[in-house]
Design a protein around this motif. Structure first.
Motif, PDB file in Angstrom:
ATOM      1  N   GLY A 238      -2.096  -3.654   3.482  1.00 21.32           N
ATOM      2  CA  GLY A 238      -1.061  -4.093   2.355  1.00 21.32           C
ATOM      3  C   GLY A 238      -1.071  -5.259   2.046  1.00 21.32           C
ATOM      4  O   GLY A 238      -1.895  -6.055   2.480  1.00 21.32           O
ATOM      5  N   PRO A 239       0.162  -5.753   1.508  1.00 21.28           N
ATOM      6  CA  PRO A 239       0.161  -7.132   1.065  1.00 21.28           C
ATOM      7  C   PRO A 239       0.216  -8.027   2.228  1.00 21.28           C
ATOM      8  O   PRO A 239       0.589  -7.718   3.356  1.00 21.28           O
ATOM      9  N   TYR A 240      -0.608  -9.178   2.063  1.00 20.60           N
ATOM     10  CA  TYR A 240      -0.825 -10.100   3.134  1.00 20.60           C
ATOM     11  C   TYR A 240       0.069 -11.321   2.893  1.00 20.60           C
ATOM     12  O   TYR A 240       0.018 -11.843   1.949  1.00 20.60           O
ATOM     13  N   PRO A 241       0.693 -12.002   4.021  1.00 22.56           N
ATOM     14  CA  PRO A 241       0.827 -11.392   5.488  1.00 22.56           C
ATOM     15  C   PRO A 241       2.035 -10.218   5.546  1.00 22.56           C
ATOM     16  O   PRO A 241       2.081 -10.268   6.940  1.00 22.56           O
ATOM     17  N   GLN A 242       2.638  -9.910   4.555  1.00 25.07           N
ATOM     18  CA  GLN A 242       3.804  -9.331   5.108  1.00 25.07           C
ATOM     19  C   GLN A 242       3.709  -7.713   5.724  1.00 25.07           C
ATOM     20  O   GLN A 242       4.489  -7.638   6.846  1.00 25.07           O
ATOM     21  N   ALA A 276      -8.523  -8.892  -0.531  1.00 22.25           N
ATOM     22  CA  ALA A 276      -8.455  -8.930  -1.881  1.00 22.25           C
ATOM     23  C   ALA A 276      -9.180 -10.693  -2.181  1.00 22.25           C
ATOM     24  O   ALA A 276      -9.128 -11.490  -1.249  1.00 22.25           O
ATOM     25  N   GLU A 277      -9.646 -10.695  -3.138  1.00 22.39           N
ATOM     26  CA  GLU A 277     -10.205 -11.979  -3.421  1.00 22.39           C
ATOM     27  C   GLU A 277      -9.290 -13.107  -3.437  1.00 22.39           C
ATOM     28  O   GLU A 277      -9.469 -14.220  -2.945  1.00 22.39           O
ATOM     29  N   ASP A 278      -7.839 -12.737  -3.956  1.00 22.51           N
ATOM     30  CA  ASP A 278      -6.703 -14.134  -3.621  1.00 22.51           C
ATOM     31  C   ASP A 278      -6.025 -13.767  -2.457  1.00 22.51           C
ATOM     32  O   ASP A 278      -5.167 -14.610  -2.405  1.00 22.51           O
TER      33      ASP A 278
END
Length: 293
Positions: A238-242, A276-278
């Motif tokens: 999921g969302p990084y680093p959350q 992901a790339e970003d």
């Protein structure tokens, strides 16, 4: 574990009037409860949101504030009663917690920042299964570039960001080629963690890979020796680093209280499997060293 944490809270209450230099016998209590001081401190700080030492300080100053407001005794007497050798030392500790001086609080009755006594309760969680595996690993080494950085609980750690950004681009594939054992790929390693998990306390961060004990390591790389033992491996996406930080918190709130394992000293390791790339999202594995509880 819930019972053990509440007994630890009781221990704090029993020793509020002792000199501040006196250490709580957390190791002795852990032995009585069949666990370790390391695990007990890590679980307390994870669930309470503050180190045990900070909680004890806030509780001491909360109880002391009542004596200050009542005004029945001199400030030196109150200081001694609550474990301080002088009114000056007591005043500094009091201001650090309440944000106000002794004289102002005695005159105005505040402002005060009180710390209620904590009680830990078991709640029904875990409606979403945690993707976990338990593995036994022989001794191995972690090799890479290490730095001492402050611990930051939420968001991206800028000190780690700067450390990794300063590495030449060609260093990342070089490290990847060196790694030859699990955990695979480029790793984010946290070692020498304060068991209390104090925000801002220093730890060792290593950007590197895992190698077998007999793999030659170039002399320009730092190494961490990892003894043989068991590991709990948590997969998160999921969302990084959350997402990673949420899973880390859930290990304390849900997994350890529900499973017959406890943390043992050793590095915490994050393996980034996909990203992901970003780097806005990522699939990771969180490796925590464990032993039977």
């Amino acid at each position: 574990m819930i019972s053990a944490l509440n007994r630890l809270v009781d221990l704090v209450e029993e020793h509020l009037a002792e000199p501040v230099a006196e250490e709580l016998d957390v190791r002795g209590l852990a032995g009585e409860l069949g666990t370790t001081e390391y695990h007990l401190r890590r679980m307390f700080s994870s669930l309470a949101g503050m180190p045990l030492s900070e909680y004890a300080r806030r509780r001491r100053m909360t109880v002391a504030a009542a004596d200050v407001v009542r005004g029945e005794d001199g400030l030196l007497s109150i200081a001694v009663r609550h474990g301080y050798g002088s009114a000056e030392a007591f005043g500094r500790a009091f201001r650090a917690v309440h944000g106000a001086g002794l004289g102002d609080v005695r005159r105005d009755g505040g402002p005060l920042r009180t710390q209620p006594q904590l009680r830990f309760h078991l709640t029904v969680e875990g409606s979403v299964p945690m993707d976990t595996r338990l593995i036994d690993r022989p001794a191995f080494r972690l090799a890479g570039h290490a730095a001492r950085v402050p611990l930051i609980h939420q968001g991206v750690n800028p000190h780690i960001q700067r450390h990794v950004a300063a590495l030449p681009q060609e260093e990342h594939p070089r490290l990847k080629d060196l790694g030859d054992t699990e955990p695979g790929g480029l790793l984010q390693v946290c070692d020498d963690l304060d068991p209390d998990g104090t925000e801002g306390s220093e730890m060792t961060y290593l950007h590197g890979v895992a190698v077998s004990r007999d793999t030659p390591v170039p002399g320009d790389l730092d190494t961490i020796e990892v003894p043989a033992g068991k590991w709990a491996v948590f997969r998160t996406a999921g969302p990084y680093p959350q997402a990673l930080q949420t899973t880390w918190a859930a290990t304390a709130a849900e997994w350890f209280p529900s499973n017959p394992w406890r943390l043992r000293p050793g590095p915490s390791i994050v393996a980034v499997l996909e990203r992901a790339e970003d780097f806005g999202t990522a699939t990771c594995e969180l490796w925590l060293p464990v032993e039977p509880a």
